[in-house]
Design a protein around this motif. Sequence first.
Motif, PDB file in Angstrom:
ATOM      1  N   PHE A   1      21.867 -17.104  19.475  1.00  0.00           N
ATOM      2  CA  PHE A   1      20.874 -16.033  19.586  1.00  0.00           C
ATOM      3  C   PHE A   1      19.843 -16.146  18.470  1.00  0.00           C
ATOM      4  CE2 PHE A   1      24.869 -14.295  21.298  1.00  0.00           C
ATOM      5  CZ  PHE A   1      24.474 -14.169  22.616  1.00  0.00           C
ATOM      6  N   ALA A   2      20.304 -16.477  17.264  1.00  0.00           N
ATOM      7  CA  ALA A   2      19.385 -16.620  16.144  1.00  0.00           C
ATOM      8  C   ALA A   2      18.435 -17.789  16.372  1.00  0.00           C
ATOM      9  CB  ALA A   2      20.162 -16.803  14.842  1.00  0.00           C
ATOM     10  N   LEU A   3      18.949 -18.916  16.883  1.00  0.00           N
ATOM     11  CA  LEU A   3      18.078 -20.063  17.144  1.00  0.00           C
ATOM     12  C   LEU A   3      17.064 -19.779  18.244  1.00  0.00           C
ATOM     13  CD1 LEU A   3      20.529 -23.091  16.946  1.00  0.00           C
ATOM     14  CD2 LEU A   3      18.734 -22.475  15.343  1.00  0.00           C
ATOM     15  N   LEU A   4      17.524 -19.125  19.299  1.00  0.00           N
ATOM     16  CA  LEU A   4      16.620 -18.810  20.404  1.00  0.00           C
ATOM     17  C   LEU A   4      15.520 -17.858  19.951  1.00  0.00           C
ATOM     18  CD1 LEU A   4      15.962 -18.975  23.440  1.00  0.00           C
ATOM     19  CD2 LEU A   4      17.414 -16.958  23.727  1.00  0.00           C
ATOM     20  N   ASP A   5      15.905 -16.808  19.258  1.00  0.00           N
ATOM     21  CA  ASP A   5      14.900 -15.853  18.799  1.00  0.00           C
ATOM     22  C   ASP A   5      14.029 -16.438  17.693  1.00  0.00           C
ATOM     23  OD1 ASP A   5      15.750 -14.083  20.655  1.00  0.00           O
ATOM     24  OD2 ASP A   5      16.794 -12.755  19.257  1.00  0.00           O
ATOM     25  N   ALA A   6      14.548 -17.370  16.897  1.00  0.00           N
ATOM     26  CA  ALA A   6      13.721 -18.036  15.891  1.00  0.00           C
ATOM     27  C   ALA A   6      12.648 -18.867  16.571  1.00  0.00           C
ATOM     28  CB  ALA A   6      14.584 -18.913  14.991  1.00  0.00           C
ATOM     29  N   HIS A   7      13.015 -19.489  17.663  1.00  0.00           N
ATOM     30  CA  HIS A   7      12.037 -20.282  18.420  1.00  0.00           C
ATOM     31  C   HIS A   7      10.967 -19.379  19.031  1.00  0.00           C
ATOM     32  CE1 HIS A   7      10.471 -23.573  20.763  1.00  0.00           C
ATOM     33  NE2 HIS A   7      10.586 -22.842  21.869  1.00  0.00           N
ATOM     34  N   LEU A   8      11.380 -18.204  19.462  1.00  0.00           N
ATOM     35  CA  LEU A   8      10.444 -17.299  20.121  1.00  0.00           C
ATOM     36  C   LEU A   8       9.626 -16.458  19.142  1.00  0.00           C
ATOM     37  CD1 LEU A   8      12.704 -16.005  23.030  1.00  0.00           C
ATOM     38  CD2 LEU A   8      10.900 -17.730  23.145  1.00  0.00           C
TER      39      LEU A   8
END
Length: 73
Positions: A6-13
Amino acid sequence: MGTWPFALLDAHLAGAAGVLLGQAFGGVIFAGVAWMLARRVMTDPPAPDHADHADRFAAQQGRLHALFGRRGW
């Protein structure tokens, strides 16, 4: 896995703020899963097999008393 997907996905977004939001979102999901599992275990616990445990406990206690109960010091 934990909260890092979740942290990686939201960091990308959303960048750095997305990391914080992703960790918070993942924590909420895992807390919800833990809550559901805890409720399931607490409302419907497995029935213990008392006869087997009582016999094993009595055997252990007898052995401990034989070893340490009458030392004769």
